[in-house]
Scaffold this motif. Sequence first.
Motif, PDB file in Angstrom:
ATOM      1  N   SER A   1       0.830  -1.206   0.000  1.00 30.01           N
ATOM      2  CA  SER A   1       0.000   0.000   0.000  1.00 30.01           C
ATOM      3  C   SER A   1       0.866   1.258   0.000  1.00 30.01           C
ATOM      4  O   SER A   1       0.547   2.247  -0.673  1.00 30.01           O
ATOM      5  CB  SER A   1      -0.944   0.000   1.206  1.00 30.01           C
ATOM      6  OG  SER A   1      -0.224  -0.014   2.423  1.00 30.01           O
ATOM      7  N   GLU A   2       1.973   1.238   0.754  1.00 27.45           N
ATOM      8  CA  GLU A   2       2.879   2.385   0.772  1.00 27.45           C
ATOM      9  C   GLU A   2       3.512   2.581  -0.608  1.00 27.45           C
ATOM     10  O   GLU A   2       3.631   3.712  -1.098  1.00 27.45           O
ATOM     11  CB  GLU A   2       3.972   2.176   1.825  1.00 27.45           C
ATOM     12  CG  GLU A   2       3.473   2.275   3.262  1.00 27.45           C
ATOM     13  CD  GLU A   2       4.538   1.874   4.271  1.00 27.45           C
ATOM     14  OE1 GLU A   2       4.572   2.491   5.350  1.00 27.45           O
ATOM     15  OE2 GLU A   2       5.339   0.946   3.984  1.00 27.45           O
ATOM     16  N   GLU A   3       3.909   1.481  -1.220  1.00 22.65           N
ATOM     17  CA  GLU A   3       4.508   1.573  -2.557  1.00 22.65           C
ATOM     18  C   GLU A   3       3.509   2.123  -3.570  1.00 22.65           C
ATOM     19  O   GLU A   3       3.864   2.976  -4.390  1.00 22.65           O
ATOM     20  CB  GLU A   3       5.011   0.198  -3.001  1.00 22.65           C
ATOM     21  CG  GLU A   3       6.266  -0.259  -2.281  1.00 22.65           C
ATOM     22  CD  GLU A   3       6.737  -1.622  -2.742  1.00 22.65           C
ATOM     23  OE1 GLU A   3       7.926  -1.927  -2.553  1.00 22.65           O
ATOM     24  OE2 GLU A   3       5.919  -2.392  -3.300  1.00 22.65           O
ATOM     25  N   ARG A   4       2.284   1.637  -3.512  1.00 19.32           N
ATOM     26  CA  ARG A   4       1.270   2.122  -4.460  1.00 19.32           C
ATOM     27  C   ARG A   4       1.034   3.615  -4.300  1.00 19.32           C
ATOM     28  O   ARG A   4       0.854   4.331  -5.297  1.00 19.32           O
ATOM     29  CB  ARG A   4      -0.041   1.353  -4.257  1.00 19.32           C
ATOM     30  CG  ARG A   4      -0.035  -0.047  -4.842  1.00 19.32           C
ATOM     31  CD  ARG A   4      -1.453  -0.613  -4.923  1.00 19.32           C
ATOM     32  NE  ARG A   4      -2.039  -0.797  -3.617  1.00 19.32           N
ATOM     33  CZ  ARG A   4      -1.967  -1.908  -2.907  1.00 19.32           C
ATOM     34  NH1 ARG A   4      -1.307  -2.954  -3.399  1.00 19.32           N
ATOM     35  NH2 ARG A   4      -2.532  -2.013  -1.718  1.00 19.32           N
ATOM     36  N   ALA A   5       1.049   4.098  -3.062  1.00 18.68           N
ATOM     37  CA  ALA A   5       0.827   5.527  -2.826  1.00 18.68           C
ATOM     38  C   ALA A   5       1.955   6.359  -3.428  1.00 18.68           C
ATOM     39  O   ALA A   5       1.709   7.405  -4.049  1.00 18.68           O
ATOM     40  CB  ALA A   5       0.707   5.795  -1.324  1.00 18.68           C
ATOM     41  N   VAL A   6       3.208   5.899  -3.259  1.00 18.82           N
ATOM     42  CA  VAL A   6       4.353   6.636  -3.821  1.00 18.82           C
ATOM     43  C   VAL A   6       4.315   6.586  -5.347  1.00 18.82           C
ATOM     44  O   VAL A   6       4.559   7.599  -6.017  1.00 18.82           O
ATOM     45  CB  VAL A   6       5.679   6.056  -3.293  1.00 18.82           C
ATOM     46  CG1 VAL A   6       6.859   6.760  -3.955  1.00 18.82           C
ATOM     47  CG2 VAL A   6       5.767   6.219  -1.780  1.00 18.82           C
ATOM     48  N   VAL A   7       4.000   5.432  -5.912  1.00 22.33           N
ATOM     49  CA  VAL A   7       3.930   5.308  -7.371  1.00 22.33           C
ATOM     50  C   VAL A   7       2.843   6.229  -7.925  1.00 22.33           C
ATOM     51  O   VAL A   7       3.029   6.874  -8.963  1.00 22.33           O
ATOM     52  CB  VAL A   7       3.660   3.846  -7.781  1.00 22.33           C
ATOM     53  CG1 VAL A   7       3.356   3.752  -9.277  1.00 22.33           C
ATOM     54  CG2 VAL A   7       4.863   2.976  -7.446  1.00 22.33           C
TER      55      VAL A   7
ATOM     56  N   GLY B   1       9.946  -8.004  -7.487  1.00 19.88           N
ATOM     57  CA  GLY B   1       9.439  -7.834  -6.134  1.00 19.88           C
ATOM     58  C   GLY B   1       9.174  -6.399  -5.739  1.00 19.88           C
ATOM     59  O   GLY B   1       8.854  -6.125  -4.578  1.00 19.88           O
ATOM     60  N   GLY B   2       9.305  -5.461  -6.668  1.00 17.95           N
ATOM     61  CA  GLY B   2       9.097  -4.052  -6.355  1.00 17.95           C
ATOM     62  C   GLY B   2       8.252  -3.367  -7.417  1.00 17.95           C
ATOM     63  O   GLY B   2       7.899  -3.956  -8.441  1.00 17.95           O
ATOM     64  N   PRO B   3       7.916  -2.095  -7.204  1.00 17.65           N
ATOM     65  CA  PRO B   3       7.073  -1.372  -8.148  1.00 17.65           C
ATOM     66  C   PRO B   3       7.818  -1.002  -9.426  1.00 17.65           C
ATOM     67  O   PRO B   3       9.042  -0.842  -9.426  1.00 17.65           O
ATOM     68  CB  PRO B   3       6.672  -0.116  -7.359  1.00 17.65           C
ATOM     69  CG  PRO B   3       7.804   0.095  -6.401  1.00 17.65           C
ATOM     70  CD  PRO B   3       8.284  -1.278  -6.036  1.00 17.65           C
ATOM     71  N   ALA B   4       7.069  -0.866 -10.496  1.00 13.35           N
ATOM     72  CA  ALA B   4       7.629  -0.446 -11.782  1.00 13.35           C
ATOM     73  C   ALA B   4       6.545   0.302 -12.539  1.00 13.35           C
ATOM     74  O   ALA B   4       5.355   0.194 -12.230  1.00 13.35           O
ATOM     75  CB  ALA B   4       8.134  -1.646 -12.580  1.00 13.35           C
TER      76      ALA B   4
END
Length: 325
Positions: A195-201, A274-277
């Motif tokens: 969820s934190e990653e999605r917010a930053v993306v 394993g991470g956002p792109a």
Amino acid sequence: MVTDTMDDTEFAALTEQHRRELRVHCYRFLGSLDEAEDLVQETFLRAWRGRDQYAGRASVRAWLYKIATNACLDFLGRSVREIPAVDLPTASGAHLAPRPAAAVPWLQPCPDDLLDAAIARETVELAFLAAVQHLSPRQRAVLILRDVVGWSAKETATALETTPASVSSSLQRARAELRAQLPSRRTEWRVESRSEERAVVSRYISAIDAADDAAIAAVLRDDVRCSHQPGAGGHDGPEPTWYSGLATVLEGWAPALHGPSPLGLRMVPTRANGGPAVATYFRHDGRYRAFGLNALLIVAGKVAEVTTFAPTVFGAFGLPDVLPD
């Protein structure tokens, strides 16, 4: 058990269940998803041809891992691949950051869909995969089998036809070299939640879409690094290009965002290693066409690294070359 009387269907039923993890195993060795696919096929071909030699003393999984490991070693023995030396910026390219030791021209991202949920994220991160490429083939094999697959020194020695003492010695050297190649701050990185990653993306995409320099600066770290692998974003050279520092990155992106003819773009979120792109498409001839895939490293709520790969990787991610109207 594998036997020499098996037909194709029986053999496939016994071995196919291991395809996904064998692909990741080969990918760790080679850093290239395309080459890993080829080596998995080679593994199954070797297994089929050598099925009469399998005595059942080890599990089918262990047998296939041994074959895959040696197939990768044979491939690396035939291949001539050199990682560029780390050079300091030249006067003509003073804006460029020194090329890090982990820059690997053939490195490719891997879609999360091809990774098993149980795989430890740190063993498929781009930084780890790039660092592994600096090891000799034999050190690579020992490190992956011992520290990633979890085999004992004896099991590893049997697979590589050497001694446990030799395995332990190689592992010690491999670990030291790996530490030297990995980013020094890697141990300080906190893995963000999804969820934190999605917010930053989301903030990253919105800021770039609006060409808002202040918003872009707010979502990037001050020491952000931006890189282009060969063929990515119009960079056709044989070596990666690296930029470092917020001001330098903003300056480098300015022509696309604020130039006389700003490039219209669309971005599609995805996941790699394993991470956002983010898959980036630029408008050309009235259509949004594939431009590059940006793998993002997010640290403490901000983007710390943007690694851009050529659009040739879009197919592996199930992404179209041209977005539908």
